[in-house]
Design a protein around this motif. Structure first.
Motif, PDB file in Angstrom:
ATOM      1  N   GLN A 141      28.943  35.551  53.192  1.00  0.00           N
ATOM      2  CA  GLN A 141      28.346  34.195  53.784  1.00  0.00           C
ATOM      3  C   GLN A 141      28.871  32.926  52.836  1.00  0.00           C
ATOM      4  OE1 GLN A 141      25.573  33.821  55.825  1.00  0.00           O
ATOM      5  NE2 GLN A 141      26.526  31.948  55.693  1.00  0.00           N
ATOM      6  N   SER A 179      19.830  46.373  64.209  1.00  0.00           N
ATOM      7  CA  SER A 179      20.149  45.323  63.179  1.00  0.00           C
ATOM      8  C   SER A 179      19.622  45.739  62.015  1.00  0.00           C
ATOM      9  CB  SER A 179      19.893  43.919  63.792  1.00  0.00           C
ATOM     10  OG  SER A 179      20.063  42.784  62.830  1.00  0.00           O
ATOM     11  N   ILE A 232      27.754  30.362  61.864  1.00  0.00           N
ATOM     12  CA  ILE A 232      27.076  31.803  61.628  1.00  0.00           C
ATOM     13  C   ILE A 232      27.946  32.577  61.125  1.00  0.00           C
ATOM     14  CG2 ILE A 232      26.040  33.778  63.038  1.00  0.00           C
ATOM     15  CD1 ILE A 232      24.984  31.699  64.719  1.00  0.00           C
ATOM     16  N   THR A 282      27.652  37.002  60.071  1.00  0.00           N
ATOM     17  CA  THR A 282      26.788  38.109  60.172  1.00  0.00           C
ATOM     18  C   THR A 282      28.045  39.245  59.369  1.00  0.00           C
ATOM     19  OG1 THR A 282      27.526  38.716  62.314  1.00  0.00           O
ATOM     20  CG2 THR A 282      25.753  37.479  61.847  1.00  0.00           C
ATOM     21  N   GLU A 287      22.754  39.676  67.787  1.00  0.00           N
ATOM     22  CA  GLU A 287      21.440  39.216  67.691  1.00  0.00           C
ATOM     23  C   GLU A 287      21.478  37.915  67.161  1.00  0.00           C
ATOM     24  OE1 GLU A 287      17.314  40.692  65.514  1.00  0.00           O
ATOM     25  OE2 GLU A 287      19.092  41.379  64.543  1.00  0.00           O
ATOM     26  N   ALA A 288      22.077  37.476  66.228  1.00  0.00           N
ATOM     27  CA  ALA A 288      22.222  36.115  65.847  1.00  0.00           C
ATOM     28  C   ALA A 288      22.746  35.272  66.891  1.00  0.00           C
ATOM     29  CB  ALA A 288      23.044  35.870  64.748  1.00  0.00           C
ATOM     30  N   LYS A 292      23.945  42.647  64.105  1.00  0.00           N
ATOM     31  CA  LYS A 292      23.514  41.594  63.781  1.00  0.00           C
ATOM     32  C   LYS A 292      24.190  40.290  64.294  1.00  0.00           C
ATOM     33  CE  LYS A 292      22.426  41.102  59.483  1.00  0.00           C
ATOM     34  NZ  LYS A 292      22.223  40.928  57.845  1.00  0.00           N
TER      35      LYS A 292
END
Length: 214
Positions: A188, A51, A198, A200, A208-209, A205
């Motif tokens: 975003q 990431s 969320i 990414t 991971e998020a 990522k």
């Protein structure tokens, strides 16, 4: 106990080398490493490193897929060889490309990355309507993450409609899931306007998020 095998395992996953990752996982098992240590000191740090690297350069989908396969193969091997231990349970992820969009490469990479961290995947495919996303959430109340992919700006309206309908369903049903969006044209700012929980910018990522919610 010699820690080099876990370093080798991390490097194999980061390098996108599935066969080598399996070999190093086998070695760690033979050496008597606890499953949790292999996960927490070998595989998950590799995911975090991938990431971080993707923040520096343009995402390489082929390499990402290789990294995900390396992690997935290692996890499968752990589960097969350590059945007497309780394997960490990860929640269900529902994933699909939004209505009007037939692209699936990015979605497929994200799905494999989620599998790589041990999540259960329900892949709805491409051109998935808002109604179908909501229907599957209702049919699978155990869902933890709903991931919507989009590669066409012309599908933004449908993606936003899907996000809003999922938010309504979450409020109506009281289900506890997060809504994640992504794809090359998504930012975003766009994700925030749509109401997603969320966003990414790449597959590593995304996994991971989502991990804290699984």
């Amino acid at each position: 106990m010699e820690e080099k095998v876990l370093d080798n395992l991390r490097n194999a996953v980061i390098g996108g080398k599935p066969r080598l990752a399996v070999q190093e996982t086998e070695q760690a098992i033979r050496d008597g490493y606890p499953k949790e240590q292999i996960l927490n000191e070998g595989l998950l740090p590799a995911m975090h490193e991938i990431s971080r690297e993707f923040k520096k350069d343009e995402p390489d989908l082929a390499h990402t897929l290789s990294c995900a396969k390396a992690m997935k193969n290692s996890l499968n091997l752990l589960q097969a060889n350590l059945e007497e231990e309780t394997f960490p349970s990860k929640g269900l992820v529902i994933i699909g490309t939004c209505g009007g969009d037939l692209h699936d490469i990015g979605k497929n990479v994200v799905a494999v990355m989620f599998e790589g961290i041990g999540a259960h995947i329900l892949d709805l495919g491409v051109d998935v309507s808002s109604e179908r996303f909501v229907k599957n959430v209702r049919e699978h109340p155990e869902v933890r993450v709903v991931c919507i992919s989009c590669l066409l700006t012309t599908s933004f309206r449908e993606m936003e409609r899907t996000v809003q309908n999922l938010r309504k369903e979450r409020k109506r049903s009281g289900l506890d899931f997060i809504i994640m969006v992504g794809g090359a044209p998504v930012t975003q700012e766009i994700a925030d306007k749509m109401g997603a929980d969320i966003y990414t910018e790449n597959a590593a990522k995304a996994a991971e998020a989502a991990l804290p919610y699984l």
